[in-house]
Design a protein around this motif. Structure first.
Motif, PDB file in Angstrom:
ATOM      1  N   ALA A  35      40.058  49.144  42.926  1.00  0.00           N
ATOM      2  CA  ALA A  35      39.413  49.682  44.127  1.00  0.00           C
ATOM      3  C   ALA A  35      39.429  51.210  44.141  1.00  0.00           C
ATOM      4  CB  ALA A  35      40.100  49.143  45.363  1.00  0.00           C
ATOM      5  N   ASP A  36      38.444  51.787  44.833  1.00  0.00           N
ATOM      6  CA  ASP A  36      38.380  53.245  44.969  1.00  0.00           C
ATOM      7  C   ASP A  36      39.415  53.758  45.971  1.00  0.00           C
ATOM      8  OD1 ASP A  36      36.114  53.450  43.230  1.00  0.00           O
ATOM      9  OD2 ASP A  36      34.856  52.742  44.878  1.00  0.00           O
ATOM     10  N   GLN A  37      39.649  53.000  47.037  1.00  0.00           N
ATOM     11  CA  GLN A  37      40.637  53.354  48.049  1.00  0.00           C
ATOM     12  C   GLN A  37      41.463  52.114  48.384  1.00  0.00           C
ATOM     13  OE1 GLN A  37      39.250  56.377  51.186  1.00  0.00           O
ATOM     14  NE2 GLN A  37      37.365  55.264  50.757  1.00  0.00           N
ATOM     15  N   VAL A  38      42.669  52.325  48.903  1.00  0.00           N
ATOM     16  CA  VAL A  38      43.575  51.200  49.144  1.00  0.00           C
ATOM     17  C   VAL A  38      44.321  51.385  50.462  1.00  0.00           C
ATOM     18  CG1 VAL A  38      45.545  49.873  48.267  1.00  0.00           C
ATOM     19  CG2 VAL A  38      43.937  50.908  46.661  1.00  0.00           C
ATOM     20  N   ILE A  39      44.415  50.292  51.221  1.00  0.00           N
ATOM     21  CA  ILE A  39      45.367  50.189  52.321  1.00  0.00           C
ATOM     22  C   ILE A  39      46.384  49.141  51.887  1.00  0.00           C
ATOM     23  CG2 ILE A  39      45.758  49.528  54.726  1.00  0.00           C
ATOM     24  CD1 ILE A  39      42.862  50.351  55.308  1.00  0.00           C
ATOM     25  N   ALA A  40      47.589  49.582  51.548  1.00  0.00           N
ATOM     26  CA  ALA A  40      48.642  48.678  51.085  1.00  0.00           C
ATOM     27  C   ALA A  40      49.756  48.622  52.121  1.00  0.00           C
ATOM     28  CB  ALA A  40      49.190  49.132  49.737  1.00  0.00           C
ATOM     29  N   LEU A  41      49.930  47.464  52.742  1.00  0.00           N
ATOM     30  CA  LEU A  41      50.962  47.276  53.773  1.00  0.00           C
ATOM     31  C   LEU A  41      52.209  46.693  53.117  1.00  0.00           C
ATOM     32  CD1 LEU A  41      48.707  45.712  56.580  1.00  0.00           C
ATOM     33  CD2 LEU A  41      49.114  48.139  56.067  1.00  0.00           C
ATOM     34  N   ASP A  42      52.921  47.523  52.387  1.00  0.00           N
ATOM     35  CA  ASP A  42      54.066  47.038  51.622  1.00  0.00           C
ATOM     36  C   ASP A  42      55.213  46.546  52.506  1.00  0.00           C
ATOM     37  OD1 ASP A  42      53.163  47.379  48.947  1.00  0.00           O
ATOM     38  OD2 ASP A  42      53.426  49.542  49.154  1.00  0.00           O
ATOM     39  N   HIS A  43      55.201  46.913  53.778  1.00  0.00           N
ATOM     40  CA  HIS A  43      56.252  46.443  54.683  1.00  0.00           C
ATOM     41  C   HIS A  43      56.055  44.983  55.078  1.00  0.00           C
ATOM     42  CE1 HIS A  43      52.958  48.135  57.065  1.00  0.00           C
ATOM     43  NE2 HIS A  43      53.277  47.295  58.026  1.00  0.00           N
ATOM     44  N   ILE A  44      54.895  44.413  54.771  1.00  0.00           N
ATOM     45  CA  ILE A  44      54.651  42.996  55.037  1.00  0.00           C
ATOM     46  C   ILE A  44      54.968  42.219  53.765  1.00  0.00           C
ATOM     47  CG2 ILE A  44      52.974  41.266  55.779  1.00  0.00           C
ATOM     48  CD1 ILE A  44      53.545  43.389  57.886  1.00  0.00           C
ATOM     49  N   SER A  45      56.058  41.471  53.793  1.00  0.00           N
ATOM     50  CA  SER A  45      56.476  40.713  52.619  1.00  0.00           C
ATOM     51  C   SER A  45      56.846  39.298  53.056  1.00  0.00           C
ATOM     52  CB  SER A  45      57.673  41.398  51.941  1.00  0.00           C
ATOM     53  OG  SER A  45      58.057  40.690  50.780  1.00  0.00           O
ATOM     54  N   GLU A  46      55.834  38.449  53.191  1.00  0.00           N
ATOM     55  CA  GLU A  46      56.058  37.105  53.712  1.00  0.00           C
ATOM     56  C   GLU A  46      56.682  36.190  52.660  1.00  0.00           C
ATOM     57  OE1 GLU A  46      52.603  36.516  57.070  1.00  0.00           O
ATOM     58  OE2 GLU A  46      52.055  36.226  54.971  1.00  0.00           O
ATOM     59  N   LYS A  47      57.657  35.410  53.111  1.00  0.00           N
ATOM     60  CA  LYS A  47      58.225  34.370  52.254  1.00  0.00           C
ATOM     61  C   LYS A  47      57.525  33.035  52.483  1.00  0.00           C
ATOM     62  CE  LYS A  47      62.790  36.542  52.022  1.00  0.00           C
ATOM     63  NZ  LYS A  47      64.244  36.405  52.304  1.00  0.00           N
ATOM     64  N   GLY A  88      50.382  48.287  43.728  1.00  0.00           N
ATOM     65  CA  GLY A  88      50.642  48.092  42.314  1.00  0.00           C
ATOM     66  C   GLY A  88      50.113  46.786  41.759  1.00  0.00           C
ATOM     67  N   THR A  89      49.030  46.276  42.326  1.00  0.00           N
ATOM     68  CA  THR A  89      48.450  45.007  41.896  1.00  0.00           C
ATOM     69  C   THR A  89      47.101  45.249  41.216  1.00  0.00           C
ATOM     70  OG1 THR A  89      47.294  44.686  43.999  1.00  0.00           O
ATOM     71  CG2 THR A  89      49.549  43.804  43.815  1.00  0.00           C
ATOM     72  N   PRO A  90      46.566  44.236  40.517  1.00  0.00           N
ATOM     73  CA  PRO A  90      45.236  44.398  39.913  1.00  0.00           C
ATOM     74  C   PRO A  90      44.164  44.799  40.918  1.00  0.00           C
ATOM     75  CG  PRO A  90      46.299  42.429  39.063  1.00  0.00           C
ATOM     76  CD  PRO A  90      47.183  42.943  40.151  1.00  0.00           C
ATOM     77  N   ALA A 149      40.365  48.304  49.046  1.00  0.00           N
ATOM     78  CA  ALA A 149      41.246  47.139  48.974  1.00  0.00           C
ATOM     79  C   ALA A 149      42.216  47.162  50.143  1.00  0.00           C
ATOM     80  CB  ALA A 149      42.024  47.133  47.659  1.00  0.00           C
ATOM     81  N   VAL A 150      42.375  46.016  50.814  1.00  0.00           N
ATOM     82  CA  VAL A 150      43.353  45.866  51.893  1.00  0.00           C
ATOM     83  C   VAL A 150      44.293  44.735  51.482  1.00  0.00           C
ATOM     84  CG1 VAL A 150      43.710  45.423  54.345  1.00  0.00           C
ATOM     85  CG2 VAL A 150      41.640  46.594  53.575  1.00  0.00           C
ATOM     86  N   THR A 151      45.574  45.049  51.349  1.00  0.00           N
ATOM     87  CA  THR A 151      46.524  44.104  50.791  1.00  0.00           C
ATOM     88  C   THR A 151      47.918  44.378  51.341  1.00  0.00           C
ATOM     89  OG1 THR A 151      47.468  43.279  48.694  1.00  0.00           O
ATOM     90  CG2 THR A 151      46.887  45.616  48.791  1.00  0.00           C
ATOM     91  N   CYS A 152      48.823  43.459  51.064  1.00  0.00           N
ATOM     92  CA  CYS A 152      50.221  43.652  51.460  1.00  0.00           C
ATOM     93  C   CYS A 152      51.098  43.984  50.257  1.00  0.00           C
ATOM     94  CB  CYS A 152      50.748  42.394  52.166  1.00  0.00           C
ATOM     95  SG  CYS A 152      49.901  42.033  53.713  1.00  0.00           S
TER      96      CYS A 152
END
Length: 337
Positions: free
Chosen positions: A127-139, A120-122, A114-117
Protein backbone atom coordinates in the motif's frame (compact mmCIF):
# COMPACT_ATOMS: atom_id res chain seq x y z
CA UNK A 1 -13.23 -15.54 27.67
CA UNK A 2 -11.10 -13.61 25.18
CA UNK A 3 -14.15 -12.56 23.16
CA UNK A 4 -15.92 -11.05 26.17
CA UNK A 5 -12.82 -9.22 27.39
CA UNK A 6 -12.18 -7.79 23.94
CA UNK A 7 -15.75 -6.52 23.66
CA UNK A 8 -15.67 -4.96 27.12
CA UNK A 9 -12.30 -3.21 26.66
CA UNK A 10 -13.34 -1.36 23.50
CA UNK A 11 -13.62 2.09 25.05
CA UNK A 12 -9.96 2.17 26.08
CA UNK A 13 -8.89 0.92 22.67
CA UNK A 14 -11.03 3.51 20.90
CA UNK A 15 -9.25 6.21 22.89
CA UNK A 16 -5.90 4.84 21.73
CA UNK A 17 -7.15 4.81 18.13
CA UNK A 18 -8.29 8.41 18.49
CA UNK A 19 -4.91 9.45 19.90
CA UNK A 20 -3.08 7.69 17.05
CA UNK A 21 -5.21 9.10 14.23
CA UNK A 22 -5.15 12.60 15.71
CA UNK A 23 -1.40 12.75 15.02
CA UNK A 24 -1.40 11.08 11.60
CA UNK A 25 -1.12 13.05 8.38
CA UNK A 26 -2.35 11.79 5.01
CA UNK A 27 -1.86 12.71 1.37
CA UNK A 28 -4.88 14.32 -0.24
CA UNK A 29 -4.39 13.66 -3.93
CA UNK A 30 -7.44 14.24 -6.09
CA UNK A 31 -9.33 11.11 -7.21
CA UNK A 32 -12.60 10.44 -9.01
CA UNK A 33 -13.77 7.67 -6.68
CA UNK A 34 -12.77 5.95 -3.45
CA UNK A 35 -13.29 2.18 -3.32
CA UNK A 36 -13.45 0.56 0.12
CA UNK A 37 -12.75 -3.16 0.11
CA UNK A 38 -12.38 -6.16 2.42
CA UNK A 39 -13.58 -9.72 3.02
CA UNK A 40 -16.26 -10.97 5.40
CA UNK A 41 -16.45 -8.69 8.43
CA UNK A 42 -14.02 -6.28 6.76
CA UNK A 43 -16.32 -5.99 3.72
CA UNK A 44 -19.25 -5.08 5.98
CA UNK A 45 -16.94 -2.52 7.58
CA UNK A 46 -16.10 -1.23 4.09
CA UNK A 47 -19.81 -0.91 3.31
CA UNK A 48 -20.36 1.37 6.30
CA UNK A 49 -17.08 3.26 5.87
CA UNK A 50 -17.78 4.05 2.22
CA UNK A 51 -21.13 5.66 3.01
CA UNK A 52 -19.66 7.57 5.96
CA UNK A 53 -16.76 8.84 3.83
CA UNK A 54 -19.08 10.05 1.07
CA UNK A 55 -21.34 11.79 3.58
CA UNK A 56 -18.45 13.56 5.30
CA UNK A 57 -16.29 14.47 2.29
CA UNK A 58 -18.73 14.66 -0.62
CA UNK A 59 -16.43 12.31 -2.54
CA UNK A 60 -17.99 9.53 -4.64
CA UNK A 61 -17.43 6.10 -3.02
CA UNK A 62 -18.35 2.43 -3.31
CA UNK A 63 -17.73 -0.74 -1.29
CA UNK A 64 -16.67 -3.95 -3.03
CA UNK A 65 -15.52 -7.41 -1.90
CA UNK A 66 -11.75 -7.65 -2.35
CA UNK A 67 -12.04 -10.58 -4.76
CA UNK A 68 -14.07 -8.44 -7.18
CA UNK A 69 -11.07 -6.18 -7.76
CA UNK A 70 -8.97 -8.91 -9.34
CA UNK A 71 -11.76 -11.08 -10.73
CA UNK A 72 -13.89 -8.35 -12.33
CA UNK A 73 -11.74 -5.23 -12.59
CA UNK A 74 -13.57 -3.88 -15.66
CA UNK A 75 -16.84 -3.61 -13.70
CA UNK A 76 -15.18 -1.36 -11.08
CA UNK A 77 -12.27 0.52 -12.67
CA UNK A 78 -12.93 2.88 -15.59
CA UNK A 79 -9.85 3.64 -17.73
CA UNK A 80 -8.74 7.24 -17.42
CA UNK A 81 -10.35 7.76 -13.99
CA UNK A 82 -8.38 8.13 -10.77
CA UNK A 83 -9.08 5.95 -7.73
CA UNK A 84 -8.14 5.55 -4.10
CA UNK A 85 -8.55 1.95 -2.93
CA UNK A 86 -8.92 1.52 0.84
CA UNK A 87 -8.12 -2.09 1.73
CA UNK A 88 -9.24 -3.39 5.15
CA UNK A 89 -7.90 -6.50 6.90
CA UNK A 90 -7.43 -7.22 10.61
CA UNK A 91 -4.43 -9.47 10.00
CA UNK A 92 -2.96 -7.70 6.99
CA UNK A 93 -2.50 -11.11 5.39
CA UNK A 94 -5.97 -12.00 4.06
CA UNK A 95 -5.42 -13.68 0.69
CA UNK A 96 -7.97 -11.76 -1.37
CA UNK A 97 -6.80 -8.38 -0.05
CA UNK A 98 -3.20 -9.24 -0.92
CA UNK A 99 -4.23 -10.41 -4.40
CA UNK A 100 -6.29 -7.23 -4.92
CA UNK A 101 -3.46 -4.91 -3.87
CA UNK A 102 -0.97 -6.85 -5.97
CA UNK A 103 -3.34 -6.57 -8.92
CA UNK A 104 -3.45 -2.75 -8.79
CA UNK A 105 0.16 -2.20 -7.68
CA UNK A 106 2.02 0.18 -9.94
CA UNK A 107 -1.02 1.47 -11.83
CA UNK A 108 -0.57 5.23 -12.13
CA UNK A 109 -4.25 6.10 -11.69
CA UNK A 110 -4.71 4.04 -8.51
CA UNK A 111 -3.58 5.01 -5.01
CA UNK A 112 -3.94 2.63 -2.05
CA UNK A 113 -4.48 2.90 1.69
CA UNK A 114 -4.20 -0.15 3.96
CA UNK A 115 -6.17 -0.29 7.22
CA UNK A 116 -5.10 -3.12 9.51
CA UNK A 117 -4.35 -4.12 13.08
CA UNK A 118 -0.85 -5.34 12.26
CA UNK A 119 2.11 -3.44 10.89
CA UNK A 120 4.92 -5.14 9.02
CA UNK A 121 2.61 -7.32 6.93
CA UNK A 122 2.40 -7.98 3.17
CA UNK A 123 -0.60 -5.65 3.02
CA UNK A 124 1.47 -2.76 4.38
CA UNK A 125 4.25 -3.45 1.89
CA UNK A 126 1.79 -3.22 -1.03
CA UNK A 127 0.00 0.00 0.00
CA UNK A 128 0.99 3.63 -0.55
CA UNK A 129 -0.27 4.68 2.90
CA UNK A 130 -1.09 2.68 6.03
CA UNK A 131 -3.24 2.97 9.14
CA UNK A 132 -1.88 0.26 11.44
CA UNK A 133 -3.68 -0.16 14.79
CA UNK A 134 -1.02 -2.24 16.49
CA UNK A 135 -2.68 -1.76 19.88
CA UNK A 136 -5.52 -4.02 18.69
CA UNK A 137 -4.33 -7.59 19.17
CA UNK A 138 -7.32 -9.91 19.37
CA UNK A 139 -6.94 -13.46 20.62
CA UNK A 140 -10.50 -14.32 19.62
CA UNK A 141 -11.31 -15.73 16.18
CA UNK A 142 -14.31 -13.46 15.57
CA UNK A 143 -13.66 -9.78 15.03
CA UNK A 144 -15.08 -7.45 17.69
CA UNK A 145 -12.92 -4.54 18.83
CA UNK A 146 -10.94 -4.76 15.58
CA UNK A 147 -14.12 -4.01 13.60
CA UNK A 148 -15.08 -1.15 15.90
CA UNK A 149 -11.62 0.41 15.90
CA UNK A 150 -10.90 0.10 12.18
CA UNK A 151 -14.28 1.68 11.43
CA UNK A 152 -13.60 4.42 14.00
CA UNK A 153 -10.18 5.01 12.43
CA UNK A 154 -11.81 5.43 9.01
CA UNK A 155 -14.35 7.86 10.46
CA UNK A 156 -11.48 9.93 11.84
CA UNK A 157 -9.67 9.64 8.50
CA UNK A 158 -12.81 10.85 6.71
CA UNK A 159 -13.17 13.84 9.02
CA UNK A 160 -9.50 14.74 8.59
CA UNK A 161 -9.74 14.49 4.81
CA UNK A 162 -12.72 16.87 4.90
CA UNK A 163 -11.14 19.14 7.52
CA UNK A 164 -14.41 18.81 9.45
CA UNK A 165 -13.92 20.27 12.92
CA UNK A 166 -17.49 19.36 13.92
CA UNK A 167 -17.05 15.69 13.08
CA UNK A 168 -13.66 15.51 14.80
CA UNK A 169 -15.10 17.09 17.94
CA UNK A 170 -17.97 14.58 18.00
CA UNK A 171 -15.68 11.62 17.36
CA UNK A 172 -13.46 12.76 20.23
CA UNK A 173 -16.38 12.00 22.60
CA UNK A 174 -17.04 8.50 21.28
CA UNK A 175 -14.72 6.48 23.60
CA UNK A 176 -16.40 7.91 26.72
CA UNK A 177 -19.87 7.30 25.28
CA UNK A 178 -18.95 3.70 24.44
CA UNK A 179 -17.71 3.21 28.00
CA UNK A 180 -21.09 4.31 29.29
CA UNK A 181 -22.91 2.07 26.79
CA UNK A 182 -20.92 -0.94 28.03
CA UNK A 183 -22.09 -0.47 31.62
CA UNK A 184 -25.47 -2.24 31.23
CA UNK A 185 -25.95 -5.63 29.57
CA UNK A 186 -29.39 -6.49 30.99
CA UNK A 187 -31.50 -5.95 27.85
CA UNK A 188 -28.95 -7.71 25.68
CA UNK A 189 -28.66 -10.70 27.98
CA UNK A 190 -32.41 -11.15 28.47
CA UNK A 191 -32.99 -11.36 24.72
CA UNK A 192 -29.97 -13.60 24.15
CA UNK A 193 -31.15 -15.99 26.88
CA UNK A 194 -34.69 -16.26 25.49
CA UNK A 195 -34.69 -19.66 23.78
CA UNK A 196 -38.22 -19.13 22.47
CA UNK A 197 -36.63 -16.80 19.90
CA UNK A 198 -35.28 -19.06 17.16
CA UNK A 199 -34.85 -16.53 14.35
CA UNK A 200 -33.01 -13.19 14.54
CA UNK A 201 -33.33 -10.33 12.06
CA UNK A 202 -31.09 -7.24 12.11
CA UNK A 203 -32.31 -4.08 10.38
CA UNK A 204 -30.27 -0.99 9.56
CA UNK A 205 -30.27 1.53 6.73
CA UNK A 206 -27.68 3.76 5.12
CA UNK A 207 -24.26 3.44 6.73
CA UNK A 208 -25.88 1.33 9.46
CA UNK A 209 -26.74 -1.48 7.05
CA UNK A 210 -23.12 -2.64 7.25
CA UNK A 211 -23.50 -2.82 11.04
CA UNK A 212 -26.69 -4.88 10.68
CA UNK A 213 -24.86 -7.30 8.39
CA UNK A 214 -21.93 -7.49 10.81
CA UNK A 215 -24.26 -8.16 13.76
CA UNK A 216 -25.83 -10.98 11.74
CA UNK A 217 -22.42 -12.44 10.99
CA UNK A 218 -21.35 -12.27 14.66
CA UNK A 219 -24.44 -14.19 15.78
CA UNK A 220 -24.01 -16.71 12.97
CA UNK A 221 -20.31 -17.23 13.71
CA UNK A 222 -20.71 -17.70 17.45
CA UNK A 223 -23.99 -19.65 17.58
CA UNK A 224 -25.00 -20.91 14.10
CA UNK A 225 -28.40 -19.30 14.80
CA UNK A 226 -30.70 -18.69 11.83
CA UNK A 227 -30.36 -14.96 11.23
CA UNK A 228 -30.61 -12.42 8.44
CA UNK A 229 -30.15 -8.69 7.84
CA UNK A 230 -31.97 -6.17 5.67
CA UNK A 231 -32.15 -2.48 4.94
CA UNK A 232 -34.86 -1.37 7.36
CA UNK A 233 -37.76 -0.38 5.10
CA UNK A 234 -36.91 -3.12 2.57
CA UNK A 235 -37.90 -5.65 5.21
CA UNK A 236 -41.57 -5.07 4.40
CA UNK A 237 -40.99 -6.10 0.78
CA UNK A 238 -41.15 -9.86 1.23
CA UNK A 239 -38.92 -10.83 4.19
CA UNK A 240 -41.52 -9.72 6.75
CA UNK A 241 -43.44 -12.88 5.74
CA UNK A 242 -41.16 -14.96 8.01
CA UNK A 243 -42.04 -13.02 11.19
CA UNK A 244 -43.83 -14.96 13.92
CA UNK A 245 -43.65 -15.42 17.70
CA UNK A 246 -40.22 -17.07 17.40
CA UNK A 247 -38.72 -14.05 15.64
CA UNK A 248 -36.55 -11.40 17.31
CA UNK A 249 -35.89 -8.22 15.33
CA UNK A 250 -33.11 -5.83 16.28
CA UNK A 251 -33.62 -2.41 14.68
CA UNK A 252 -30.75 0.08 14.53
CA UNK A 253 -32.62 3.34 14.96
CA UNK A 254 -31.23 6.66 13.78
CA UNK A 255 -32.25 10.30 14.02
CA UNK A 256 -32.57 10.32 10.21
CA UNK A 257 -35.00 7.38 10.22
CA UNK A 258 -37.10 8.44 13.22
CA UNK A 259 -40.18 9.28 11.12
CA UNK A 260 -40.34 5.69 9.84
CA UNK A 261 -39.02 3.51 12.66
CA UNK A 262 -42.14 3.49 14.83
CA UNK A 263 -44.52 2.31 12.10
CA UNK A 264 -42.09 -0.41 11.05
CA UNK A 265 -41.86 -1.68 14.63
CA UNK A 266 -45.66 -1.68 14.93
CA UNK A 267 -45.96 -3.77 11.75
CA UNK A 268 -43.45 -6.34 13.03
CA UNK A 269 -45.04 -6.58 16.46
CA UNK A 270 -48.52 -7.00 14.95
CA UNK A 271 -47.24 -10.25 13.41
CA UNK A 272 -45.92 -11.54 16.72
CA UNK A 273 -42.30 -10.44 16.36
CA UNK A 274 -40.31 -9.30 19.39
CA UNK A 275 -38.45 -6.04 18.68
CA UNK A 276 -35.36 -4.64 20.37
CA UNK A 277 -34.64 -1.08 19.25
CA UNK A 278 -31.05 0.16 19.61
CA UNK A 279 -30.43 3.87 19.15
CA UNK A 280 -31.85 7.32 19.91
CA UNK A 281 -35.66 7.19 20.17
CA UNK A 282 -38.40 9.43 21.56
CA UNK A 283 -39.67 8.84 25.10
CA UNK A 284 -43.00 7.27 24.06
CA UNK A 285 -41.59 4.95 21.43
CA UNK A 286 -43.58 1.69 21.48
CA UNK A 287 -41.58 -1.54 21.27
CA UNK A 288 -40.68 -4.57 23.39
CA UNK A 289 -37.23 -3.43 24.50
CA UNK A 290 -35.02 -0.38 23.99
CA UNK A 291 -31.32 0.25 24.36
CA UNK A 292 -31.21 4.05 24.26
CA UNK A 293 -28.15 5.65 22.73
CA UNK A 294 -27.16 9.29 22.78
CA UNK A 295 -28.59 11.79 20.33
CA UNK A 296 -25.93 14.37 21.25
CA UNK A 297 -23.75 13.28 18.31
CA UNK A 298 -25.07 12.87 14.80
CA UNK A 299 -25.88 9.63 13.00
CA UNK A 300 -22.68 9.47 10.98
CA UNK A 301 -20.51 9.56 14.11
CA UNK A 302 -22.46 7.20 16.40
CA UNK A 303 -21.60 3.81 14.85
CA UNK A 304 -19.12 2.64 17.46
CA UNK A 305 -21.71 3.14 20.20
CA UNK A 306 -24.01 0.46 18.71
CA UNK A 307 -21.40 -2.24 18.30
CA UNK A 308 -20.91 -3.43 21.91
CA UNK A 309 -24.62 -4.26 22.25
CA UNK A 310 -24.70 -6.09 18.92
CA UNK A 311 -21.57 -8.06 19.75
CA UNK A 312 -22.82 -8.91 23.25
CA UNK A 313 -26.07 -10.34 21.86
CA UNK A 314 -23.97 -12.89 19.98
CA UNK A 315 -21.68 -13.56 22.93
CA UNK A 316 -24.45 -14.10 25.50
CA UNK A 317 -26.49 -16.17 23.04
CA UNK A 318 -23.47 -18.44 22.54
CA UNK A 319 -23.02 -18.88 26.29
CA UNK A 320 -26.74 -19.54 26.76
CA UNK A 321 -26.70 -22.24 24.06
CA UNK A 322 -23.54 -23.88 25.40
CA UNK A 323 -21.16 -22.74 22.65
CA UNK A 324 -17.63 -21.44 23.22
CA UNK A 325 -17.46 -17.93 21.65
CA UNK A 326 -13.67 -18.21 21.53
CA UNK A 327 -13.83 -21.33 19.35
CA UNK A 328 -16.49 -20.86 16.66
CA UNK A 329 -17.18 -23.87 14.46
CA UNK A 330 -15.31 -24.19 11.15
CA UNK A 331 -13.53 -20.83 11.52
CA UNK A 332 -9.94 -19.63 11.81
CA UNK A 333 -8.66 -16.15 12.59
CA UNK A 334 -7.20 -15.64 9.10
CA UNK A 335 -8.61 -16.97 5.83
CA UNK A 336 -5.98 -17.88 3.23
CA UNK A 337 -6.62 -19.33 -0.22
Amino acid sequence: MHTYNEIKSQADQLQRTYDLLREMKFDQNSVDQVLFTGCGTSFYLASSAAKIYQSVTGQLTAAVPASELFLHESTLIVPGKKYLIVGISRSGTTSEIILALEHVKGKSDIQTLAVTCNSGTPMEDLADQVIALDHISEKSVVMTQSFTNMLFALQLYSAKQANSVEDLEQLKRVPAIVQEALSDENNVKSLADDHSKQRFIFLGSGSYNGLAKEATLKLKEMTQTECESYSSLEFRHGPISIVDESTAVILLAQIETAAYDQELVKDIRSLGGHVLVVGPVVDKFETNEIIRLTDTINDRNRHAVYLPALQLIAYHRAISLGFDPDKPRNLTQVVKL
